[in-house]
Design an enzyme around this catalytic site. Structure first.
Site, PDB file in Angstrom:
ATOM      1  N   LEU A 122       0.858  -1.184   0.000  1.00  0.00           N
ATOM      2  CA  LEU A 122       0.000   0.000   0.000  1.00  0.00           C
ATOM      3  C   LEU A 122       0.895   1.236   0.000  1.00  0.00           C
ATOM      4  O   LEU A 122       1.951   1.238   0.636  1.00  0.00           O
ATOM      5  CB  LEU A 122      -0.913   0.035   1.234  1.00  0.00           C
ATOM      6  CG  LEU A 122      -1.707  -1.225   1.581  1.00  0.00           C
ATOM      7  CD1 LEU A 122      -2.584  -0.968   2.815  1.00  0.00           C
ATOM      8  CD2 LEU A 122      -2.568  -1.668   0.410  1.00  0.00           C
ATOM      9  N   GLU A 123       0.467   2.307  -0.680  1.00  0.00           N
ATOM     10  CA  GLU A 123       1.343   3.466  -0.869  1.00  0.00           C
ATOM     11  C   GLU A 123       1.817   4.069   0.447  1.00  0.00           C
ATOM     12  O   GLU A 123       2.885   4.650   0.528  1.00  0.00           O
ATOM     13  CB  GLU A 123       0.653   4.542  -1.724  1.00  0.00           C
ATOM     14  CG  GLU A 123      -0.474   5.292  -1.019  1.00  0.00           C
ATOM     15  CD  GLU A 123      -0.896   6.558  -1.779  1.00  0.00           C
ATOM     16  OE1 GLU A 123      -1.654   6.418  -2.733  1.00  0.00           O
ATOM     17  OE2 GLU A 123      -0.472   7.662  -1.413  1.00  0.00           O
ATOM     18  N   THR A 124       1.027   3.934   1.506  1.00  0.00           N
ATOM     19  CA  THR A 124       1.357   4.513   2.805  1.00  0.00           C
ATOM     20  C   THR A 124       2.604   3.897   3.437  1.00  0.00           C
ATOM     21  O   THR A 124       3.147   4.456   4.383  1.00  0.00           O
ATOM     22  CB  THR A 124       0.198   4.274   3.771  1.00  0.00           C
ATOM     23  OG1 THR A 124      -0.271   2.940   3.573  1.00  0.00           O
ATOM     24  CG2 THR A 124      -0.940   5.239   3.535  1.00  0.00           C
TER      25      THR A 124
END
Lengths: 265, 301
Positions: free
Chosen positions: A62-64
């Site tokens: 996930l980009e986070t």
């Protein structure tokens, strides 16, 4: 399995929802051992389904900065602790999007879209009404980064004429802009490869880069698909029928992955 | 050693209007709510605000009319709704704004944090994001160039160096050594790019606690100017391992933010009529509500 016309919502006879067909079709596009950056919602649902069936060693990012989460409750968004649960690594943008995506090791970017055009250009920023009035919705966040850099991109979205226009109202994330090759556009990633909607699975013609029909979901006719698409589709000679989810896929989706129907309703 | 412990009010008093601030939240998580409420109470205006992915904190500041220039990668309040005030400001062009992406904002901070004046990147090409940046005042921050070694085309991004960065953390000592639990998005780059760095912490721990696992220190104390000890300082947004988001309040907020007049009522009720964050927490429901939102130690929410 016989399915009646009209795939919007729940199938009358099979009791299978269009979103469930989409999730299963999405999962089938992911191969064991690949690295995928997923957005929240159906992309995440599909990647979890793939991991629990044929692709146990799929790496989901996930980009986070979250890697390989196994959420037991449905997150409301990427930064929700529910999407960290069971993760094997928690870092940040620089790791996931810098040292993985930008580094070139991400096989698949799995995204949603407000609008998508025939060359796979994605709008996640704003919509325009018929009078041209602009309403902002969001922006890129990691969408442009993923679309620019992943080796291939899968888009999952509802199939509506207004969401599949001739030209997107705002070109947030590039596909094959103007039908041009990714090299010409100075983009490292390979660009869009699949579009999964509640009516069909689509791809992109190798020569023209225009969107092409690969399979229609059970009960969907080609004319119905064309009527719900805002641009001319490339129609190959043979069009398959999208396989319905298996009983085990349905069980996983309904009982374990999204039991409250947040994304599959 | 100078005492770094400060209240949000004290820190905000030291921030002049027109400052470039960077906020460390993301949508509905680890938002700098205590600081943002204080910026609104003290009416610090004409701010430049930069952020990877905006959320409630930025929506509050923009809605309060205090932001003159917004540099953002995107953002919303996740499933609770869009960032209505930010979107309205972009629609009415009531502020200068530049849209980027999560990674390009992160790279701009990274350049700042490394003391580089720019950073090459392979995103933004063939997008309307770059087209609009190049056609507007943002043009001074983006250039296209070729690599002198390989000839490859790059977008060059000017370093982003906020005057003041704020980051909400779970654990800090009095010197400002910080641990961030959970995903950190662009916090490290954003924090270290800034000229001044302020942390808000849920908990103050003895330095001995930090020394037991120093590999977990994301921001070292010598970079930190001030530490604001404000438990529940991010509510109604969540803080991993401490508390969940307050879904009821987020829904109430989104309902108010839809309309400028109703948004004013929200500010009156939850910001201007509160002397400080403790009074605001009482309005959220006080200890009984906080108990309901307290995170389970296993799940972290």
């Amino acid at each position: 399995m016989p399915v009646t016309e009209g795939t919007k919502g729940r199938h009358a006879q099979s009791d299978i929802r269009a979103t469930e067909i989409m999730a299963a079709a999405g999962a089938r596009e992911l191969h064991d051992g690949e690295v995928v950056v997923v957005g929240l919602g159906l992309p995440e649902v599909a990647s979890v389904l793939a991991k629990r069936t044929h692709a146990p060693s799929l790496a989901t990012l996930l980009e986070t900065g979250v890697m390989n989460p196994r959420p037991k409750d449905t997150p409301v968004g990427l930064p929700d602790s529910r999407s960290f649960y069971g993760a094997t690594c928690l870092s940040g943008f620089l790791d996931v999007m810098g040292m993985n995506l930008h580094r070139g090791v991400v096989d698949v970017g799995f995204l949603g879209a407000l609008e998508l055009d025939r060359y796979g250009n994605i709008n996640t920023t704003l919509v325009k009404d018929d009078s041209g009035k602009v309403r902002y919705v969001n922006g890129s966040a990691g969408g442009n980064d993923v679309a620019s850099l992943a080796k291939r991109v899968i888009v999952i979205m509802r199939h509506e004429k207004r969401k599949l226009p001739l030209a997107v109202a705002y070109l947030t994330s590039p596909g094959f802009v103007g039908g041009r090759s990714r090299q010409e556009l100075h983009l490292r990633g390979g660009g869009p490869s699949r579009v999964i909607t509640d009516m069909a699975v689509l791809g992109f013609d190798a020569a023209t880069h225009a969107m092409s029909v690969l399979s229609l979901h059970p009960g969907v006719g080609l004319e119905e698909l064309k009527a719900n698409t805002g641009f001319p589709l490339h129609i190959p000679n043979e069009i398959a029928t999208t396989p319905l989810p298996t009983a085990e896929e349905l069980r996983l989706l309904r009982e374990e992955i999204d039991p409250t129907g947040v994304h599959l309703k | 050693m100078a005492n770094k412990l400060k209240s949000a009010a004290e820190v905000v008093q030291s921030i002049p209007s027109g400052t470039h601030i960077a906020l460390g939240g993301f949508a509905i998580a680890r938002n700098l709510i205590a600081v943002v409420h204080e910026l609104i109470r003290q009416q610090k205006g004409d701010l430049t605000l930069s952020q990877g992915v905006v959320g409630l904190e930025t929506d509050l500041l923009v809605g309060a009319g205090l932001v003159g220039h917004l540099i953002m990668g995107g953002g919303s309040l996740d499933r609770f709704g869009p960032a209505h005030c930010v979107n309205r400001a972009r629609e009415t062009k009531s502020l200068r704004y530049e849209d980027y992406t999560s990674l390009s904002i992160c790279f701009r901070y990274l350049a700042g944090a490394l003391g580089l004046s720019y950073m090459p990147i392979k995103v933004l090409f063939a997008s309307e994001i770059l087209e609009r940046l190049e056609a507007g005042p943002g043009a001074s921050d983006v250039k296209r160039s070729t690599c002198p070694f390989t000839g490859e085309e790059y977008v060059l991004l000017r370093a982003l160096t906020p005057d003041v960065s704020f980051v909400h953390v779970q654990i800090a000592d009095r010197d400002g050594n910080c641990q961030i639990n959970g995903a950190r998005w662009a916090n490290e780059e954003q924090a270290k790019a800034a000229r001044r760095l302020i942390v808000v912490t849920e908990q103050i721990v003895p330095t001995e606690f930090i020394q037991r696992s120093p590999e977990r220190t994301i921001i070292p104390g010598h970079r930190v100017e001030a530490v604001i000890h404000q438990p529940y300082g991010a509510l109604p947004t969540c803080v991993h391992g401490c508390y969940d988001y307050d879904a009821d309040h987020l829904r109430l907020y989104v309902e108010h933010a839809k309309e400028p007049e109703r948004f004013k009522k929200y500010l009156e009720n939850f910001v201007f009529s509160c002397r400080d964050h403790w009074e605001y927490l009482e309005k959220l429901g006080g200890l009984p509500r906080i108990e309901e939102l307290r995170a389970d130690p296993i799940s972290g929410y």
